[in-house]
Design an enzyme around this catalytic site. Sequence first.
Site, PDB file in Angstrom:
ATOM      1  N   GLN A 117       0.828  -1.202   0.000  1.00  0.00           N
ATOM      2  CA  GLN A 117       0.000   0.000   0.000  1.00  0.00           C
ATOM      3  C   GLN A 117       0.867   1.257   0.000  1.00  0.00           C
ATOM      4  OE1 GLN A 117      -2.136  -1.543   3.591  1.00  0.00           O
ATOM      5  NE2 GLN A 117      -3.974  -0.898   2.511  1.00  0.00           N
ATOM      6  N   ASN A 118       2.166   1.091   0.105  1.00  0.00           N
ATOM      7  CA  ASN A 118       3.082   2.227   0.201  1.00  0.00           C
ATOM      8  C   ASN A 118       3.449   2.761  -1.176  1.00  0.00           C
ATOM      9  OD1 ASN A 118       2.999   1.660   2.926  1.00  0.00           O
ATOM     10  ND2 ASN A 118       4.940   0.553   2.928  1.00  0.00           N
ATOM     11  N   ASP A 120       6.451   4.496  -1.507  1.00  0.00           N
ATOM     12  CA  ASP A 120       7.827   4.951  -1.299  1.00  0.00           C
ATOM     13  C   ASP A 120       8.882   4.183  -2.084  1.00  0.00           C
ATOM     14  OD1 ASP A 120       8.078   2.525   0.207  1.00  0.00           O
ATOM     15  OD2 ASP A 120       7.503   3.568   2.043  1.00  0.00           O
ATOM     16  N   HIS A 135      -1.279   1.411  -4.413  1.00  0.00           N
ATOM     17  CA  HIS A 135      -1.665   2.822  -4.428  1.00  0.00           C
ATOM     18  C   HIS A 135      -0.757   3.666  -5.318  1.00  0.00           C
ATOM     19  CE1 HIS A 135      -3.689   2.100  -0.263  1.00  0.00           C
ATOM     20  NE2 HIS A 135      -4.459   1.733  -1.281  1.00  0.00           N
ATOM     21  N   CYS A 143      -0.252  13.332 -16.401  1.00  0.00           N
ATOM     22  CA  CYS A 143      -1.052  14.476 -16.827  1.00  0.00           C
ATOM     23  C   CYS A 143      -2.511  14.049 -16.904  1.00  0.00           C
ATOM     24  CB  CYS A 143      -0.580  15.007 -18.179  1.00  0.00           C
ATOM     25  SG  CYS A 143      -1.614  16.354 -18.814  1.00  0.00           S
ATOM     26  N   CYS A 146      -3.659  14.762 -21.010  1.00  0.00           N
ATOM     27  CA  CYS A 146      -3.197  13.930 -22.130  1.00  0.00           C
ATOM     28  C   CYS A 146      -2.786  12.528 -21.702  1.00  0.00           C
ATOM     29  CB  CYS A 146      -2.045  14.619 -22.864  1.00  0.00           C
ATOM     30  SG  CYS A 146      -0.487  14.704 -21.929  1.00  0.00           S
ATOM     31  N   GLY A 234       2.500  -4.334   8.893  1.00  0.00           N
ATOM     32  CA  GLY A 234       2.463  -2.897   9.139  1.00  0.00           C
ATOM     33  C   GLY A 234       1.306  -2.170   8.522  1.00  0.00           C
TER      34      GLY A 234
END
Length: 292
Positions: A117-118, A120, A135, A143, A146, A234
């Site tokens: 779900q991170n 990073d 995610h 963008c 476009c 976590g």
Amino acid sequence: MRMRPTLSWTPAEDLPPGTTDLEPVADALGDGGVLVLSGAGISTESGIPDYRGEGGSLSRHTPMTYQDFIADAQARRRYWARSHLGWRTFGRARPNAGHRAVAAFGRRGLLSGVITQNVDGLHQAAGSEDVVELHGTLTRVVCLSCGAFSPRRELARRLEEANPGFEPVAAGINPDGDADLTDDQVGGFRVVPCALCGGTLKPDVVFFGEAVPPPRVEHCRELVRAATSVLVLGSSLTVMSGLRFVRQAAQAGKPVLIVNLDQTRGDQHALARVALPLGTALSTVAHRLGVA
């Protein structure tokens, strides 16, 4: 009426307590075929706070929602100012013992997959392969006009050029890479448009209130179907984007194990919740299994 996303939940009083016994986790990994589902808690030891644990960012910060980002130019200015500053810190984060243990389990062939779900990128930095970023990722921007993707580092360079001398001191950084700044600190921060069409840029992440792309959800469901067990690392499982896979596994009769210091919304579906710091817990399991 605009609905706000689920940011919290109330634990049931009859949820089983946490344990410090790592044997069920070691047994599951020893059998192989484990699907890892990780959340913000695995990155706290890398200096990135989680949302809901002790000192979690939700106690001081309301995440940007998709609806606000789309509808409000000032909200986008505030987001990009805070995210631009947070990116500098976020980009310096390094994998910790928990990330390295997951990568080691993968190299040993004990995992059937990793869903995080991170946003990073620390699982990949530690060496994990074929990670499903549920995610999205902060390393790309898209963008909204476009549909073109571009590297975040390119946007960071353009924002630096458009905002010389932008050096506020943030009160903290959040799991979504958003730094805590006041409106005065945001000031007249300049947002840059898409370099190709002049459209609105958005990080390639799923904001609160935004749906995970259906093909990605189905891919994760396939991973659950192929797994022998699910190991949650976590995550409070507060939002449905992750909880649905725990429910799917439980309904299929597949063991669910959780390593999280605090209670989670999925505890009722788990064989056990291990209430230990992730780095310590996973390093201990790796040692027991003889995984370097």
